[in-house]
Every structure is written in C-alpha cells, then in structure tokens.
Design an enzyme around this catalytic site. Structure first.
Site, PDB file in Angstrom:
ATOM      1  N   SER A  61     -56.934  34.765-109.489  1.00  0.00           N
ATOM      2  CA  SER A  61     -57.448  33.406-109.435  1.00  0.00           C
ATOM      3  C   SER A  61     -56.276  32.418-109.410  1.00  0.00           C
ATOM      4  O   SER A  61     -55.439  32.494-108.517  1.00  0.00           O
ATOM      5  CB  SER A  61     -58.412  33.163-110.589  1.00  0.00           C
ATOM      6  N   ASP A 145     -67.191  36.004-103.639  1.00  0.00           N
ATOM      7  CA  ASP A 145     -66.472  35.118-104.547  1.00  0.00           C
ATOM      8  C   ASP A 145     -66.835  33.666-104.250  1.00  0.00           C
ATOM      9  O   ASP A 145     -66.508  33.146-103.179  1.00  0.00           O
ATOM     10  CB  ASP A 145     -64.965  35.335-104.388  1.00  0.00           C
ATOM     11  N   HIS A 174     -65.850  36.906-108.290  1.00  0.00           N
ATOM     12  CA  HIS A 174     -64.566  36.437-108.818  1.00  0.00           C
ATOM     13  C   HIS A 174     -64.163  37.296-110.019  1.00  0.00           C
ATOM     14  O   HIS A 174     -64.118  36.847-111.159  1.00  0.00           O
ATOM     15  CB  HIS A 174     -64.697  34.957-109.206  1.00  0.00           C
TER      16      HIS A 174
END
Length: 196
Positions: A61, A145, A174
């Site tokens: 991320s 995601d 995610h």
C-alpha cells in the site's frame, strides 16, 4: 501506544495528511516522508550489524509506493518488493480512469483540482519515480483492490525497465495472501543468497 492516542492523531494533526500542502511542492506532506525513507537508509549504514551491501526495501500500500520511491531515489537499494502500491497515477481521474490512493482528484474532490495541485502531484507520483528504477523488483497485487485500482499499479509497473517479476493473486483485494508472502520471501532469498 493505546488506541486512543492513534485516534487523536488520526482526527487531529494527521487528519487528511495525504492532502496537506499539496499546493506547495516544497511543503507537501510527502516530501518529508520521502526524505525520511532516505534518512532511514542513512541510519542503516551506520549500524555495525549491516553488511553495507544487501539492502532491500519492501512494503504494501503506502509502503509499496514508498518502496518504489525509495528505490528510485537511493542507489544504495539493491532490490525492492512492492505489494499493491499506493501513490501511483494521481492524475488518472483527469483522464477517465481510476487513480490510485489517495484518490486526490476523484469526482468527490472536484474542488481540489487546481492547476497548482495537479502540477505538484506529478512530483509525488510513484509511477513517475518508477521510471528511474535500475534494480530488480518483485511486484504483487490482486484485481479486486478498491484502494489501489489495478490501472494505477500497472502505471508504475509498466514503466520499470529493470528486471521485474509480477505475481498476481487475482481474487485479492487490498491485502496479500500466504502464497504471495511465500513467493516474495523466496524471491528475496534468491536475490541475496542465490537460493532456490
């Protein structure tokens, strides 16, 4: 720290941090973050436990985006691992595709689309840094995601000309799976020690 401390930060000093000072390229929040990544490497080079050679950065991320940026900025990084990178393709929304997190120019923030912010966002887009990478990298993400749409992640991956590997976990959102972790660990060991 207790959870309350993080809530205070999240709703206080760090509230919407990802947008703070974007109208000033030299005062934007992420400038300090990017420079902090380089300072962390400086610190590692002072440690006697470090061999001074085998340096790899890794993250997912925001950490994935920062692994791209740090690798591009610091030639001491020999390899990088990048899971579902954020901070990629900020301007995607201006070209009718999903931009990556923090989605600074999506439809809900039309008021945020000033010429200065758009220009400055380019300086802090991990996809632009990815063009500078000259060392091997491992990428991995899923196709579900919502935080980091695949178009944004591919915008960085596609411009890396150094050796790279991409492992897809198509159903993932995610997050990463044990399979992704296992394959990334094996890739890291091969880079450092030539292990299979």
């Amino acid at each position: 720290m207790p959870d309350e401390n993080y809530d205070i930060l999240k709703n206080g000093a760090l509230y919407n941090y990802q947008f703070v000072n974007l109208d000033n390229r030299d005062q934007y929040y992420y400038k300090r973050v990017f420079m902090g990544c380089i300072r962390a490497i400086d610190y590692l080079f002072t440690r006697p436990e470090f061999d001074g050679e085998r340096l790899m950065v890794s993250g997912g991320s925001q950490g994935g985006g920062l692994s791209i940026v740090t690798t591009a900025l610091d030639p001491r990084v020999k390899y990088f691992v990048c899971f579902y990178p954020a901070l990629c393709d900020h301007m995607g929304y201006l070209y009718d595709r999903a931009g990556g997190w923090p989605h600074m120019f999506d439809r809900t923030r039309a008021y945020f689309r000033t010429a200065e912010r758009i220009l400055n966002s380019r300086y802090y887009d991990a996809a632009n840094f990815a063009r500078l990478i000259r060392v091997p990298g491992f990428f991995s993400w899923g196709y579900n995601d919502l935080s980091c749409p695949i178009t944004s992640m591919y915008s960085a991956y596609n411009v890396v000309t150094a050796p790279k590997e991409l492992v897809l976990e198509l159903r993932n959102g995610h997050r990463r799976s044990e399979r992704q972790n296992r394959l990334a660990d094996a890739w890291m060991l091969r880079q450092f020690f030539g292990e299979k």
